[in-house]
Design a protein around this motif. Structure first.
Motif, short mmCIF file in Angstrom:
data_model
loop_
_atom_site.label_atom_id
_atom_site.label_comp_id
_atom_site.label_asym_id
_atom_site.label_seq_id
_atom_site.Cartn_x
_atom_site.Cartn_y
_atom_site.Cartn_z
N GLN A 69 0.85 -1.19 0.00
CA GLN A 69 0.00 0.00 0.00
C GLN A 69 0.89 1.25 0.00
O GLN A 69 1.06 1.91 1.03
CB GLN A 69 -0.92 0.01 1.24
N PRO A 70 1.47 1.59 -1.14
CA PRO A 70 2.40 2.73 -1.17
C PRO A 70 1.75 4.06 -0.82
O PRO A 70 2.45 5.00 -0.43
CB PRO A 70 2.92 2.73 -2.62
N LEU A 71 0.42 4.15 -0.94
CA LEU A 71 -0.26 5.39 -0.60
C LEU A 71 -0.91 5.35 0.78
O LEU A 71 -1.68 6.25 1.14
CB LEU A 71 -1.34 5.70 -1.66
N ALA A 72 -0.59 4.35 1.56
CA ALA A 72 -1.19 4.22 2.89
C ALA A 72 -0.93 5.47 3.73
O ALA A 72 0.15 6.05 3.71
CB ALA A 72 -0.62 2.99 3.60
N GLY A 73 -1.94 5.87 4.50
CA GLY A 73 -1.81 7.03 5.37
C GLY A 73 -1.25 6.72 6.73
O GLY A 73 -1.10 7.62 7.56
N GLU A 74 -0.94 5.45 6.99
CA GLU A 74 -0.39 5.04 8.28
C GLU A 74 1.07 4.65 8.09
O GLU A 74 1.37 3.66 7.41
CB GLU A 74 -1.18 3.86 8.85
N TYR A 75 1.97 5.40 8.68
CA TYR A 75 3.40 5.14 8.57
C TYR A 75 4.12 5.84 9.71
O TYR A 75 3.54 6.71 10.40
CB TYR A 75 3.96 5.58 7.22
N ALA A 76 5.36 5.47 9.93
CA ALA A 76 6.14 6.05 11.02
C ALA A 76 7.58 6.21 10.57
O ALA A 76 8.07 5.45 9.72
CB ALA A 76 6.07 5.15 12.26
N GLY A 77 8.26 7.17 11.15
CA GLY A 77 9.64 7.39 10.77
C GLY A 77 10.44 8.06 11.86
O GLY A 77 9.89 8.57 12.85
N ARG A 78 11.74 8.03 11.69
CA ARG A 78 12.63 8.76 12.58
C ARG A 78 12.63 10.23 12.19
O ARG A 78 12.71 10.56 11.00
CB ARG A 78 14.04 8.19 12.51
N ARG A 79 12.55 11.08 13.19
CA ARG A 79 12.62 12.51 12.91
C ARG A 79 13.87 12.85 12.11
O ARG A 79 13.83 13.67 11.19
CB ARG A 79 12.63 13.30 14.23
N SER A 80 14.98 12.22 12.44
CA SER A 80 16.25 12.51 11.78
C SER A 80 16.19 12.27 10.27
O SER A 80 16.97 12.87 9.52
CB SER A 80 17.37 11.67 12.39
N ALA A 81 15.28 11.41 9.82
CA ALA A 81 15.09 11.18 8.38
C ALA A 81 13.99 12.07 7.82
O ALA A 81 14.15 12.69 6.76
CB ALA A 81 14.76 9.72 8.12
N LEU A 82 12.86 12.16 8.52
CA LEU A 82 11.71 12.91 8.01
C LEU A 82 12.04 14.39 7.83
O LEU A 82 11.52 15.04 6.92
CB LEU A 82 10.52 12.76 8.96
N GLU A 83 12.89 14.94 8.69
CA GLU A 83 13.19 16.36 8.59
C GLU A 83 14.18 16.67 7.47
O GLU A 83 14.47 17.83 7.20
CB GLU A 83 13.74 16.87 9.93
N ARG A 84 14.68 15.64 6.80
CA ARG A 84 15.67 15.83 5.74
C ARG A 84 15.13 15.58 4.33
O ARG A 84 15.90 15.54 3.37
CB ARG A 84 16.89 14.93 6.00
N VAL A 85 13.82 15.39 4.22
CA VAL A 85 13.22 15.20 2.90
C VAL A 85 12.11 16.22 2.70
O VAL A 85 11.49 16.69 3.66
CB VAL A 85 12.65 13.76 2.73
N PRO A 86 11.84 16.59 1.44
CA PRO A 86 10.73 17.52 1.18
C PRO A 86 9.38 16.83 1.36
O PRO A 86 9.29 15.60 1.31
CB PRO A 86 10.96 17.92 -0.28
N PHE A 87 8.35 17.64 1.56
CA PHE A 87 6.98 17.13 1.68
C PHE A 87 6.13 17.78 0.60
O PHE A 87 5.98 19.00 0.57
CB PHE A 87 6.37 17.46 3.05
N VAL A 88 5.58 16.97 -0.30
CA VAL A 88 4.54 17.47 -1.21
C VAL A 88 3.34 17.83 -0.36
O VAL A 88 2.97 17.10 0.57
CB VAL A 88 4.18 16.38 -2.25
N THR A 89 2.71 18.96 -0.65
CA THR A 89 1.64 19.41 0.24
C THR A 89 0.29 18.78 -0.06
O THR A 89 -0.61 18.82 0.77
CB THR A 89 1.49 20.94 0.18
N GLY A 90 0.13 18.18 -1.24
CA GLY A 90 -1.15 17.59 -1.60
C GLY A 90 -1.18 16.09 -1.44
O GLY A 90 -0.46 15.50 -0.62
N TYR A 91 -1.98 15.43 -2.27
CA TYR A 91 -2.19 13.99 -2.13
C TYR A 91 -0.99 13.15 -2.57
O TYR A 91 -0.98 11.95 -2.36
CB TYR A 91 -3.43 13.56 -2.91
N GLY A 92 0.00 13.77 -3.16
CA GLY A 92 1.18 13.02 -3.54
C GLY A 92 2.18 12.83 -2.42
O GLY A 92 3.25 12.28 -2.63
#
Length: 316
Positions: free
Chosen positions: A191-214
């Motif tokens: 489910q690549p579009l699943a809305g349930e996921y978790a990550g390390r802050r150290s990784a999440l803060e280093r990638v861009p976030f598309v603001t819409g459904y992508g």
């Protein structure tokens, strides 16, 4: 499927039942954990989800340190119900408010990094029905057990009416073909579009976030690029029940996902672009005089990695 993907499925695929909460408490140590729900007009469901997490994972067992709802311009009682159930609620447009506000779920997720304090962050959609807190514990399991894993994606069955696997139409018709064509290392994600996921802050803060459904597709591609396939994991959460959108609405979502994929193909030098894709999606509705065209903008804005924002004081 590539041999390395088959090996990854064998080593990085677990189920929520593999991660009992007491074992997670033993592994937690000093790790701080935040659960974030992005919510827009989800008054019917958000309170029940927050109450369940608070009851099972804050009060009964102190696994979760912080429970946050990002209210994305709701016009119903979403915020009030979330507060009553015990969440800390932030209005999306009041976070980093000196930045020009943008629209979409990804904006809420990105801004949550600025108000949460967890070393690990679990994202859960606020429209789930029949919610179980094993969604949260399952996603946390691989992160607490293995420091080399930076991101965990949930998968599940998505019933649509009487069809057990009928949900996830945009996944099967758009996202999965795109990933198999251009990022075959991600072909193992159910489910690549699943809305349930978790990550390390150290990784999440280093990638861009598309603001819409992508946003989900973008995170998956960008985290693969950042950390490699072996740093990603997948957990079977069982069954996910939520409201389904119309085919017309799904067309708009599909357009944003394709737009997101295009931007990654360009950025990673997978294509030589000879034109810019049109942001206009024309759809049709039956009207009094026939089929009336309806045009919507499916272009997606993007927030930069949070560590590049001067105001951000995260634990990087």
């Amino acid at each position: 499927m590539l041999p390395e993907v088959e090996a990854w499925l064998h080593s990085r695929m677990t189920s929520s039942a593999d991660w009992p909460v007491r074992a997670l408490m033993d592994a937690k140590g000093a790790t701080r954990i935040s659960v974030v729900l992005p919510a827009r007009n989800e008054a019917e469901t958000v309170g029940e989800i927050v109450s369940a997490i608070r009851r099972d994972l804050v009060e009964a067992v102190p696994l979760v340190d912080e429970l946050i709802v990002i209210d994305s311009r709701s016009t119903d009682e979403t915020a009030a119900h979330a507060v009553e159930a015990g969440a800390k609620v932030f209005a999306q447009d009041e976070i980093l408010c000196d930045l020009h506000p943008l629209d979409g779920k990804g904006e809420a997720l990105w801004k949550s990094l600025a108000v949460s304090t967890g070393d690990l962050i679990v994202f859960v959609d606020a429209d789930l029905r029949e919610f179980r807190t094993s969604f949260v514990t399952g996603l946390l399991g691989p992160l607490l057990a293995d420091p080399s894993i930076v991101y965990v994606k949930g998968c599940y069955d998505r019933p649509l009416s009487e069809l057990q696997g009928g949900g996830g139409r945009v996944t099967e018709l758009v996202a999965r073909p795109l990933l198999n064509l251009h990022w075959p290392l991600l072909a193992g994600f159910v489910q690549p579009l699943a809305g349930e996921y978790a990550g390390r802050r150290s990784a999440l803060e280093r990638v861009p976030f598309v603001t819409g459904y992508g946003v989900e597709l973008g995170l998956l591609i960008d985290l693969l690029d950042l950390a490699g396939l072996d740093a990603l994991a997948q957990v079977d959460l069982g069954r996910r029940v939520h409201s389904h959108q119309s085919t017309e609405a799904l067309g708009g979502m599909a357009g944003q996902i394709m737009y997101t994929a295009w931007s990654r193909l360009e950025r990673q030098n997978h294509i030589v672009s000879l034109h810019s894709p049109s942001p206009a999606l024309t759809q049709f509705r039956r009207g009094v005089s026939g089929h009336d065209p309806v045009v919507r903008d499916v272009a997606v804005a993007e927030r930069p990695p949070m560590v590049t924002i001067p105001h951000y004081a995260g634990s990087s």
